[in-house]
Design a protein around this motif. Structure first.
Motif: not given
Ligand code: R5P
Length: 271
Positions: A100, A141, A143, A164, A166, A169, A191, A193-199
């Motif tokens: 990232h 977003d 990024e 976006k 934020r 979290d 994207d 990263i998919i982390s919490s998936g909220r994005t």
């Molecule tokens: C932004 O910093 C990254 O590119 C991802 O958009 C972000 O990590 C996604 O995070 P989440 O799945 O928690 O919304």
């Protein structure tokens, strides 16, 4: 061969069951859940060196701790810098897939060892070309624009980037630009990263509200914290696809050949 186990109290036990004297050692560990994995990884690397390895490299398909790249609030740790220092002090080189890089222009900004970032865009573009007709690439977003733009250029499709904000979290608010001219296309959200998936969930919701067909969600690193995957599945998406940098049921794109090539070049550089 590295034998690893945890003692009942949670401390790590490691033993190399292969002679390392005079060998170039490559440790492979993807760094999701980095707090659980990093200490034993550092122990392994240091032990390999003590046992006579000529070089010790790290292949980390997903490289953690890249997102905290600024002190957003007074007193915060810029963990990307500290994590990079820990790995740089212990390894001779590093290879990973699409770290990232947002405020950093390259890994060299914080890593003091040779560090190669493999670009997954060609593999993503092969997948989209084969699976989606008439796509519109959507970065959720600012990024993500670097990945959205590269993918769109590779397949000759248009791309748009959402805005976006934020709030926490698991709280994001997204807004769409004017989408009228892209009617009739199938959105492919991309994207790193998919982390919490909220994005992704929020972006998919906005696209649906605007009358677009269910979007595909393409993530390079599928971390899927807690219930992220089931929530995203329930958000009315056409499919969820990730690369295999982090093992997950959504993995459909194999980065191993690209990573092996990077690792092989780095091993050779240290011979
Ligand atoms: C932004 O910093 C990254 O590119 C991802 O958009 C972000 O990590 C996604 O995070 P989440 O799945 O928690 O919304």
């Amino acid at each position: 061969m590295l034998n690893y186990r945890r003692f009942p109290d949670g401390e790590s036990y490691l033993r190399f069951a292969t002679a390392l004297e005079g060998r170039a050692v490559v440790l492979v560990e993807t760094l999701n859940a980095p707090d659980e994995k990093t200490l034993s990884l550092l122990f392994a690397a240091r032990t390999a060196r003590e046992l006579g390895a000529t070089s010790v490299g790290l292949v980390a398909p997903y490289l953690a701790y890249m997102r905290q790249d600024k002190r957003f609030q007074t007193g915060e740790a810029i963990t990307s810098v500290h994590y990079a220092a820990l790995l740089s002090q212990t390894f001779d080189w590093l290879a990973c897939v699409d770290p990232h890089l947002h405020r950093y222009s390259s890994l060299a900004d914080i890593y003091s060892i040779p560090a190669l970032a493999v670009d997954a865009a060609p593999l993503l573009s092969t997948w989209v070309k084969a699976q989606v007709s008439h796509p519109l690439i959507v970065g959720p977003d600012a990024e993500s624009e670097q990945w959205a733009a590269a993918l769109a250029a590779a397949i000759g499709a248009p791309h748009v980037v959402l805005e976006k904000i934020r709030h926490g979290d698991r709280e994001v608010v997204l807004s769409l630009p004017n989408m009228e001219k892209w009617r009739g296309r199938t959105p492919v959200l991309v994207d790193d990263i998919i982390s919490s998936g909220r994005t992704m969930i929020s972006a998919a919701g906005k696209l649906r509200q605007t009358g677009f067909p269910p979007p595909y969600c393409l993530g390079i690193h599928g971390l899927f914290a807690e219930d992220a995957y089931s929530m995203l599945q329930g958000a009315g998406v056409a499919g969820i696809v990730t690369t295999n940098t982090v093992p997950h049921v959504s993995n459909a794109i194999d980065v191993s050949t690209l990573l092996a090539g990077a690792a092989s070049a780095l091993v050779s550089a240290f011979l």
